[in-house]
Design an enzyme around this catalytic site. Structure first.
Site, short mmCIF file in Angstrom:
data_model
loop_
_atom_site.label_atom_id
_atom_site.label_comp_id
_atom_site.label_asym_id
_atom_site.label_seq_id
_atom_site.Cartn_x
_atom_site.Cartn_y
_atom_site.Cartn_z
N GLU A 1 12.26 -81.92 -47.80
CA GLU A 1 13.05 -83.07 -48.23
C GLU A 1 14.46 -82.60 -48.57
OE1 GLU A 1 11.10 -84.55 -51.73
OE2 GLU A 1 11.17 -82.62 -52.74
N ASP B 1 18.50 -82.20 -58.46
CA ASP B 1 18.97 -82.46 -57.09
C ASP B 1 20.49 -82.34 -56.98
OD1 ASP B 1 16.26 -83.15 -56.63
OD2 ASP B 1 16.67 -85.23 -57.18
#
Length: 546
Positions: A218, A52
C-alpha cells in the site's frame, strides 16, 4: 501633544507586550528533542503520531504532512530547515467533507495516507477518504488558504494516492486499495489524470500484485529518476513490514521489485512508508514511520543513497543493497546549522488562536470554545453528549493532542463554573484510545466532586466505570497525568498546585483506531438547556516526569 505622547506610550507598550508573547526562538520540547546539539540526531526525529508521512523540499524549506483520520483540523503541515527540527505550521483541512457526516465521530475514517507536491507555484495535497474517494486541495502558499477539497476520483476503497507529472506533461496517480471497502488489497494501481491533476481521465490499471511476495502492499510514493519510474511502497503490514521499491521504464510496468530496508538487527519494527527527499547539497534522505502501538506511528529519518539505480535506505552493513534503520546519525547537510525546534505541546492559552497541536474528535461547532487571550485562558463550554453516545468514544467535543514521548507528565490548571441550574456537568482531563481514562470535576446538587472513570473497550460501546474520589473545597483544581514507559498512566489532582494525590489505579493507555493514544480536555453535560457551564483552562503543560 499630550494625547500623541500617550498614544505613543500605549503603542510602545503593546508592541513590547506582543514581543514578549511571541519570542523569536521556536518551541523546544522538555520531553523529546531529536537534535543532539553536536551535529548528530537521534530517531525518531518526531516521537509523536504523524502517521503515513510525506514530504517535499521547496528551495531551502522542507514540508511534511501526515494522515489525520477524523481529527479536525486535519492534514497537519510541518516545516523544517534541516529534516531534524520540525514545527507545526498549519493544517490543510479546517473542516472535513462531507461536513454533516464528519460532525459525528468517525474513528479510523477520513484522511488516510496523503501526498504533497509543489508544481507551477502551487502546493498540491492529494488525500484519500476510503469511503468516498480521492480528494485534491491546493494553496499558493503553504500557510495560506487551501482550496475546498475536490473529488479527483470517486469510489470506495481508493487509498494512498500520489501524483507524478512526467516530462511530457502527462499526469498520473498511483494508489492502493483498502480491502475493507474495495474487497481487494495487496495490489497497486496507476490512473491517468488531466494535465492539471484535478480529475481522473480513465479508470486505473493494476501495475503490481503483492499477494505472493508483498502482502498488504500500500502507500505508494511515485517518483521518476534516470528514466525509471519508481514506486516507494510499504509491504508486510503496519507493524511488521518492510520498505519495498518498484521500478520500471514504463509507467504501467512491468515493475521490478527490491526490498531496500527492513528491521534487520535494529530495534525499529516495521520501518516503512514515507518520503524520499534530497537536500540542496545533493544528499538523499528518507522519512518514514514506526508503529509503536499506544504511542502511534512516530517519524524516523534515514540516510539514503543510490546504487545501480536502486535506493538503499538506512545502513547497509553487509552490502546486499538492503539497509536497516539507524538509531543516531549525522544531521543532513543543508548548508548551515539551524536552531533546535520541536512541535508544540504545552500551551499557556495566551493567544487568540488555539495552538496548532490541538484537534477535535470531529468537525467542531463554533460554540465549543473561546480563546480569551486577554485573560490568558481557554474557555470550554459544556456541550450535550450525543444521544447515541455510549461513552466518550462517541463524543465529538474532545480537544486532544498526540502523546509527545515515551515518558512525560501533562498538567493543567482548571477553574470550573457550572451552570447553577444543572447537574452532571463535567470537565476534565482524558487519555483516549480504544480504552480510555478520565479525571474530571462533576457538578452535583451539593457542590463539585472529583471523579475518575475508566472505560475498557470503549470502541465496542462498553459503559464507563466512574467513581467519586472526593468532594472539592473550591472550583479551582490542578489535574495531572504521568505517562511512564509502556504508556502506563497515573492520574492525580491537587487543590493547591503543590501537593498531588493519585486518583484511581494506574491505567494502561491503548491505541485508537489507526492512531496512537491521545490526551486532552473536554466539557460535557447530559441535558439540553439554554446555557452552558464554563470550564476555564489557564494552561496545559507537558514536562519531564517528576
Amino acid at each position: 501633544m499630550k494625547y500623541l505622547y500617550c498614544s505613543i506610550l500605549i503603542l510602545s507598550f503593546t508592541i513590547n507586550a506582543f514581543a514578549q508573547q511571541t519570542p523569536d526562538k521556536g518551541y523546544v520540547s522538555k520531553v523529546w528533542v531529536a537534535d543532539q546539539g553536536n551535529g548528530t540526531y537521534k530517531n525518531p526525529v518526531i516521537n509523536a503520531d504523524y502517521s503515513d508521512p510525506d514530504a517535499i523540499r521547496v528551495g531551502d524549506d522542507f514540508y511534511m504532512i501526515a494522515s489525520s483520520f477524523d481529527a479536525i483540523p486535519g492534514l497537519p503541515i510541518l516545516h523544517s530547515k534541516d529534516l531534524v527540527n520540525w514545527k507545526i505550521i498549519g493544517h490543510a483541512l479546517k473542516r472535513q467533507p462531507p461536513f454533516e457526516h464528519f460532525e459525528k465521530t468517525q474513528h479510523g475514517n477520513g484522511v488516510w495516507a496523503p501526498a504533497i507536491r509543489y508544481r507551477n507555484g502551487e502546493f498540491y495535497i492529494y488525500y484519500p477518504d476510503p469511503d468516498f474517494g480521492i480528494y485534491l486541495t491546493k494553496a499558493k502558499t503553504i500557510t495560506g488558504e487551501w482550496s475546498a477539497p475536490k473529488l479527483v476520483a470517486a469510489g470506495k476503497g481508493l487509498i494512498d494516492p500520489c501524483p507524478l507529472w512526467d516530462e511530457d506533461g502527462r499526469a498520473y496517480l498511483a494508489y492502493a486499495y483498502a480491502g475493507s471497502r474495495a474487497g481487494i488489497k495487496s495490489v497497486l494501481a496507476v490512473m491517468p489524470l488531466n494535465n492539471d491533476g484535478s480529475q481522473a481521465t480513465e479508470t486505473g490499471r493494476i501495475v503490481y500484485d503483492g499477494h505472493e511476495l508483498d502482502p498488504t502492499i500500500e502507500g505508494p510514493k511515485f517518483y521518476k529518476r534516470n528514466g525509471y519510474y519508481y514506486l516507494f511502497t510499504p509491504a508486510g503490514g503496519v507493524s511488521t513490514g518492510w520498505q519495498l521499491v518498484l521500478r520500471s521504464k514504463n509507467v504501467y510496468g512491468p515493475y521490478e521489485r527490491k526490498v531496500v530496508m527492513d528491521q534487520g538487527k535494529s530495534a525499529v519494527n516495521g520501518p516503512h512508508q514515507g518520503a524520499w527527499v534530497n537536500t540542496q547539497t545533493g544528499e538523499d534522505w528518507f522519512l518514514h514511520f514506526q508503529d509503536k502501538d499506544a504511542y502511534g506511528r512516530v517519524v524516523h529519518l534515514q540516510p539514503m543513497k543510490w546504487v545501480n539505480n536502486w535506493p538503499v535506505i538506512g545502513i547497509d552493513k553487509d552490502g546486499n543493497g538492503k539497509g536497516e534503520p539507524v538509531a543516531t546519525y549525522k544531521k543532513p547537510n543543508v548548508g548551515k546549522v539551524y536552531p533546535i525546534e520541536t512541535p508544540a505541546e504545552s500551551d499557556e492559552f495566551n493567544a487568540a488562536k488555539l495552538g496548532l497541536q490541538w484537534q477535535w474528535q470531529a468537525n467542531p461547532q463554533p460554540t465549543w470554545l473561546f480563546t480569551d487571550a486577554a485573560k490568558g485562558i481557554l474557555k470550554l463550554y459544556t456541550a450535550r453528549m450525543p444521544d447515541e453516545a455510549k461513552n466518550l468514544w462517541d463524543v465529538p467535543n474532545l480537544l486532544m493532542q498526540k502523546f509527545p514521548a515515551d515518558e512525560f507528565m501533562a498538567t493543567t490548571k482548571l477553574l470550573f463554573k457550572p451552570n447553577p441550574k444543572l447537574e452532571n456537568e463535567k470537565t476534565g482531563l482524558v487519555v483516549m484510545g480504544r480504552s480510555y481514562a478520565q479525571m474530571s470535576i462533576k457538578s452535583k446538587k451539593d457542590g463539585l466532586y472529583l471523579m475518575y472513570g475508566v472505560c475498557q473497550n470503549a470502541d465496542k460501546g462498553k459503559a464507563e466505570n466512574e467513581k467519586e474520589i472526593t468532594k472539592l473545597k473550591s472550583s479551582l483544581v490542578y489535574l495531572r497525568v504521568k505517562v511512564s514507559a509502556g504508556a502506563k498512566c497515573q492520574f492525580s489532582f491537587s487543590e493547591d498546585g503543590i501537593n498531588f494525590s493519585n486518583a484511581g489505579d494506574e491505567f494502561q493507555a491503548t491505541a485508537g483506531q489507526w492512531i496512537g493514544a491521545k490526551m486532552g480536555i473536554f466539557a460535557t453535560r447530559d441535558t439540553q438547556t439554554n446555557d452552558s457551564g464554563i470550564a476555564e483552562y489557564d494552561w496545559f503543560r507537558v514536562e519531564t516526569l517528576k
